[in-house]
Design a protein around this motif. Structure first.
Motif, PDB file in Angstrom:
ATOM      1  N   ASP A 621      42.765-117.866  59.860  1.00 56.18           N
ATOM      2  CA  ASP A 621      42.263-118.015  58.492  1.00 56.18           C
ATOM      3  C   ASP A 621      41.631-116.731  57.974  1.00 56.18           C
ATOM      4  OD1 ASP A 621      43.069-120.622  58.637  1.00 56.18           O
ATOM      5  OD2 ASP A 621      41.068-121.455  58.984  1.00 56.18           O
ATOM      6  N   TYR A 622      41.149-115.900  58.890  1.00 60.46           N
ATOM      7  CA  TYR A 622      40.415-114.707  58.471  1.00 60.46           C
ATOM      8  C   TYR A 622      41.170-113.420  58.788  1.00 60.46           C
ATOM      9  CZ  TYR A 622      36.917-118.402  58.799  1.00 60.46           C
ATOM     10  OH  TYR A 622      36.249-119.584  58.678  1.00 60.46           O
ATOM     11  N   LEU A 623      42.403-113.533  59.271  1.00 59.43           N
ATOM     12  CA  LEU A 623      43.155-112.345  59.669  1.00 59.43           C
ATOM     13  C   LEU A 623      43.387-111.412  58.482  1.00 59.43           C
ATOM     14  CD1 LEU A 623      44.700-110.758  61.818  1.00 59.43           C
ATOM     15  CD2 LEU A 623      46.706-112.155  61.309  1.00 59.43           C
ATOM     16  N   GLY A 624      43.758-111.967  57.325  1.00 57.52           N
ATOM     17  CA  GLY A 624      44.019-111.132  56.160  1.00 57.52           C
ATOM     18  C   GLY A 624      42.793-110.350  55.730  1.00 57.52           C
ATOM     19  N   ALA A 625      41.643-111.007  55.723  1.00 61.29           N
ATOM     20  CA  ALA A 625      40.403-110.330  55.331  1.00 61.29           C
ATOM     21  C   ALA A 625      40.050-109.225  56.305  1.00 61.29           C
ATOM     22  CB  ALA A 625      39.266-111.348  55.237  1.00 61.29           C
ATOM     23  N   VAL A 626      40.283-109.468  57.595  1.00 60.55           N
ATOM     24  CA  VAL A 626      39.978-108.454  58.608  1.00 60.55           C
ATOM     25  C   VAL A 626      40.914-107.256  58.460  1.00 60.55           C
ATOM     26  CG1 VAL A 626      40.004-107.980  61.096  1.00 60.55           C
ATOM     27  CG2 VAL A 626      38.977-110.091  60.235  1.00 60.55           C
ATOM     28  N   TYR A 664      30.455-102.252  62.497  1.00 56.92           N
ATOM     29  CA  TYR A 664      31.590-103.175  62.499  1.00 56.92           C
ATOM     30  C   TYR A 664      31.243-104.522  63.144  1.00 56.92           C
ATOM     31  CZ  TYR A 664      36.358-104.872  62.569  1.00 56.92           C
ATOM     32  OH  TYR A 664      37.486-105.624  62.352  1.00 56.92           O
ATOM     33  N   ALA A 665      30.337-104.512  64.113  1.00 59.25           N
ATOM     34  CA  ALA A 665      29.946-105.776  64.744  1.00 59.25           C
ATOM     35  C   ALA A 665      29.348-106.730  63.714  1.00 59.25           C
ATOM     36  CB  ALA A 665      28.945-105.513  65.870  1.00 59.25           C
ATOM     37  N   ILE A 666      28.592-106.197  62.765  1.00 61.26           N
ATOM     38  CA  ILE A 666      27.994-107.027  61.719  1.00 61.26           C
ATOM     39  C   ILE A 666      29.051-107.446  60.703  1.00 61.26           C
ATOM     40  CG2 ILE A 666      26.285-107.081  59.868  1.00 61.26           C
ATOM     41  CD1 ILE A 666      24.665-105.038  61.461  1.00 61.26           C
ATOM     42  N   ALA A 667      29.873-106.490  60.290  1.00 62.02           N
ATOM     43  CA  ALA A 667      30.889-106.777  59.275  1.00 62.02           C
ATOM     44  C   ALA A 667      31.887-107.818  59.758  1.00 62.02           C
ATOM     45  CB  ALA A 667      31.610-105.488  58.901  1.00 62.02           C
ATOM     46  N   LEU A 671      32.926-111.390  58.078  1.00 59.31           N
ATOM     47  CA  LEU A 671      34.289-111.640  57.628  1.00 59.31           C
ATOM     48  C   LEU A 671      34.908-112.851  58.310  1.00 59.31           C
ATOM     49  CD1 LEU A 671      35.631-107.973  57.642  1.00 59.31           C
ATOM     50  CD2 LEU A 671      35.468-109.443  55.623  1.00 59.31           C
ATOM     51  N   ALA A 672      34.645-112.998  59.611  1.00 60.32           N
ATOM     52  CA  ALA A 672      35.288-114.050  60.402  1.00 60.32           C
ATOM     53  C   ALA A 672      34.370-115.230  60.663  1.00 60.32           C
ATOM     54  CB  ALA A 672      35.787-113.472  61.726  1.00 60.32           C
ATOM     55  N   HIS A 673      33.245-115.295  59.938  1.00 58.21           N
ATOM     56  CA  HIS A 673      32.320-116.421  60.054  1.00 58.21           C
ATOM     57  C   HIS A 673      31.883-116.653  61.502  1.00 58.21           C
ATOM     58  CE1 HIS A 673      32.874-117.998  55.846  1.00 58.21           C
ATOM     59  NE2 HIS A 673      33.870-117.147  55.949  1.00 58.21           N
TER      60      HIS A 673
END
Length: 703
Positions: A621-626, A664-667, A671-673
């Motif tokens: 579900d979150y692949l596109g956003a990542v 990136y750990a925070i982002a 992004l991936a909830h």
């Protein structure tokens, strides 16, 4: 785990009487409230709980529950502390998975469920916060089925409430209504108004239990219309829960206590004892074939430190799970830690160690109190005081037969934070404080970066970092300031260039004289530094060629453009001059450095930045956003594919500049909830784009 209580600890000699259970759930689901409720129910006379670092570590309480002794653990729900969840799963033999009826099961819940599934942990689902304004038990039940897969069936369903509080639960197996008005349970037969609840949920529960049954004729009897008795269904239900293939859902109200008695009965009757749960892999210290052990009090001693605290009054406290043998406070133990053999953190505070020590007193934990014990048998979870040198994940064994337990999988610390001492006194106290922090926290990595000169704390997330800074300040009296993390760059040549270095001085007596002509050329990435000479006619005497080379390497290490080491270049000495009296080794070293510094310009040199290969595992579900986010970080997508062992998840591989990975750990968590994980490996160096290069060089560099 701080105060010593006068209450005696429960005595255990039979491993089958033990139940070790961990509460697992996302932040806000109510694990701590359920923990408090169970402790208050089973140990109402305990003293007040001391305030500690809420939500950051394992809480533990050993309680008498009917005919068994229950050690209940509360694992933090913040994703920064997934290492503590894994430690709790190592210490326990079953889990109560807590889901909020107000929030439902979400992606973060699914990630924690996967943590339990990876280690094969038997578990039941506890739906809490039934009394919240927007609570919806049935919607949460469907969430659990959608997120957690097969084996999810309710044992009870809330059917009535009073002024917003759930006070009645339908027991689907018994066909009864349990009322909790006034805080005590009363039982009454189900009425006609409850028929829809039973008709909707009971058939699925019964069929689910029968599917797990070891009686092949039970389904035929059920399909033939036989009304199976409660004893038969309960027997097969309890067996299915113990096998870890069936996950009953129990509604529990923290306001009224509704459902708690049923929950505790399930723990006592259905959850496995230590002898029914597989032990972790154990090998001899120094290597060798795995050692086969059982939860036998008379077997070889093997125990593991699953949590460590430092208390101002008691000192070093180790929460220990005994897997085999019997741990006694008056007998030495071998303490062994070898994270480096298992790919864990290494460096400050995580060095390999093997020591024979005499432990301090043993105690059963009671959420802040210690109940004194003389010994602990296989299967028990106890606190050991003053266990010198022991760190979280260390193994305790018999000094005559040292063994090593393979630790749980440690989370990667991927969020860096650079710190510096606030004062000179703080700087003096920092080394001891860092070592203590690392000994308690196997996920923490402390790096003294030789290239940037910074001290970097590698953490699992912002909450982890905040906890570490809090401990430094309050426990160790060390003040630190956060500063921006520096990423070590490199310099290289853009093209061929040449310059002359002339070092001539005369100040009385022997002077200094050296002239050398150098050519600088770029090499392919990863080539390093090469030196060559094509001097003819003895223009630079042979004995000074090595001096020029030494000067070249020294200057390249210092940098030419912005103070970063120069790499992937070839330096050739083509010509020079010497004096029969005044030339020397030092003069030619200096002349070589001068020649290279003559080349220092933005036209002849550029900056290189490190690039990492980043592998991200994330819900589809979150692949596109990542992927979009990776591209915005100047990353190049290498490829993506479905995850083999996790349906509904994908693995993305990308090349991303290290400068873009500091947060990136925070982002990724946003992004991936909370469901995304990543790892990174050095890939190489690439030219830093002009805009960023100018920022690093300063305004004058672009002129």
């Amino acid at each position: 785990m701080s105060g010593t209580a006068s209450t005696p600890a429960p005595t255990v000699t039979d491993t089958t009487r033990l139940r070790n259970v961990v509460l697992v759930g996302p932040s806000g689901a109510g694990t701590s409230r359920l923990f408090d409720h169970v402790v208050a129910t089973l140990a109402p006379k305990r003293g007040p709980r001391p305030r500690g670092e809420a939500g950051a570590g394992l809480r533990a309480a050993t309680l008498e529950l009917g005919e068994v002794v229950l050690t209940l653990l509360d694992a933090p729900g913040n994703p920064d502390f997934v290492g503590q969840v894994r430690a709790g799963l190592r210490a326990a033999d079953a889990a109560l998975f807590v889901v909020s009826a107000a929030d439902g099961a979400d992606a973060r819940s699914r990630a924690l469920w996967h943590e339990c599934a990876v280690v094969g942990m038997p578990r039941a689902v506890v739906v809490t916060q039934l009394d919240a304004r927007d609570a919806d038990f049935l919607a949460t039940l469907e969430d659990c089925r959608a997120h957690f897969g097969a084996g999810i069936q309710p044992l009870g369903v809330p059917v009535a409430g009073s002024e917003g509080a759930v006070t009645s639960i339908a027991d689907l197996l018994l066909g009864e209504i349990h009322d909790y008005e006034g805080g005590r349970r009363t039982v009454r037969p189900a009425g006609a108004e409850h028929a829809e609840v039973f008709d909707t949920h009971r058939p699925g529960l019964v069929e689910g239990v029968i599917e797990e049954s070891e009686d092949p004729e039970l389904m035929d009897r059920y399909l033939a219309g036989e009304d199976l008795d409660f004893a038969t269904l309960e027997r097969d239900l309890l067996a299915a829960v113990a096998h870890g293939t069936f996950h009953p859902v129990l509604p529990v109200s923290g306001e009224t206590g509704a459902g708690v008695e049923v929950l505790l009965h399930l723990v006592e009757a259905a959850f496995p004892h230590p002898g029914q749960h597989p032990l972790p892999t154990v090998t001899p210290v120094g290597g060798g074939e795995p050692v086969v052990l059982a939860a036998d009090p008379d077997g070889p001693l093997v125990a593991e430190v699953v949590h460590t605290e430092s208390d101002a009054y008691v000192g070093h406290l180790s929460l220990v799970r005994v897997f085999s043998g019997t741990l006694r406070g008056d007998r030495p133990v071998h303490v062994s830690g070898h994270l480096e053999l298992l790919g864990g953190p290494t460096g400050e505070g995580h060095e390999a160690h093997d020591d024979d020590v005499r432990p301090g007193a043993l105690a059963a934990p009671l959420d802040g109190e210690l109940l004194a014990k003389e010994s602990a048998v296989a299967g028990e979870v106890v606190v050991v005081t003053k266990l010198a040198g022991a760190q979280t994940s260390d193994t305790l064994s018999d000094p005559a037969r040292p063994l090593l337990v393979t630790p749980w999988t440690l989370p990667e610390a991927l969020l860096p934070a650079a710190v510096q001492a606030a004062t000179r006194a703080d700087e003096d106290r920092m080394p001891v404080a860092f070592r203590e922090l690392a000994s308690e926290d196997p996920a923490l990595r402390i790096e003294h970066d030789p290239e940037t000169g910074q001290v970097v704390l590698w953490t699992t997330g912002p909450a982890h970092l905040e906890l570490l800074l809090h401990r430094l300040r309050d426990r160790f009296n060390v003040g630190v300031e956060q500063v921006p993390v520096k990423v070590a760059l490199k310099e290289t040549a853009l093209g061929r260039s040449e310059a002359q270095g002339r070092h001539v001085k005369q100040s009385g007596g022997h002077g200094q004289y050296a002239v050398c002509h150098l050519v600088l050329e770029p090499l392919p990435r990863g080539s390093g530094v090469e030196f060559a000479e094509v001097v003819v006619g003895g223009a630079v005497p042979r004995q000074f060629i090595g001096s020029v080379e030494k000067g070249v390497h020294q200057q390249l290490a210092k940098g030419l453009l912005a103070g970063w080491p120069v790499t992937d270049v070839k330096v050739t000495l083509t010509d020079g001059k010497a004096h029969s009296v005044d030339s020397s080794d030092m003069a030619f070293q200096t002349a070589a450095g001068l020649a290279l510094r003559e080349l220092a310009s933005a036209e002849s040199l550029c900056l290189l930045e490190p690039v990492d290969t980043v592998t991200v595992t994330v819900d589809d579900d979150y692949l596109g956003a990542v992927m979009t986010d990776v591209s915005s970080r100047r990353g190049q997508i290498v490829g993506s594919e479905p995850c083999d062992d996790e349906p509904g998840r994908s693995v993305l591989v990308a090349a991303v500049p290290r400068l873009e990975l500091l947060d990136y750990a925070i982002a990724l968590r946003s992004l991936a909830h909370g469901t995304g994980v990543f790892r990174r490996e050095p890939r190489g160096y690439e030219e830093l784009p002009g805009r960023l290069a100018r920022e690093h060089l300063g305004a004058g560099a672009s002129a």
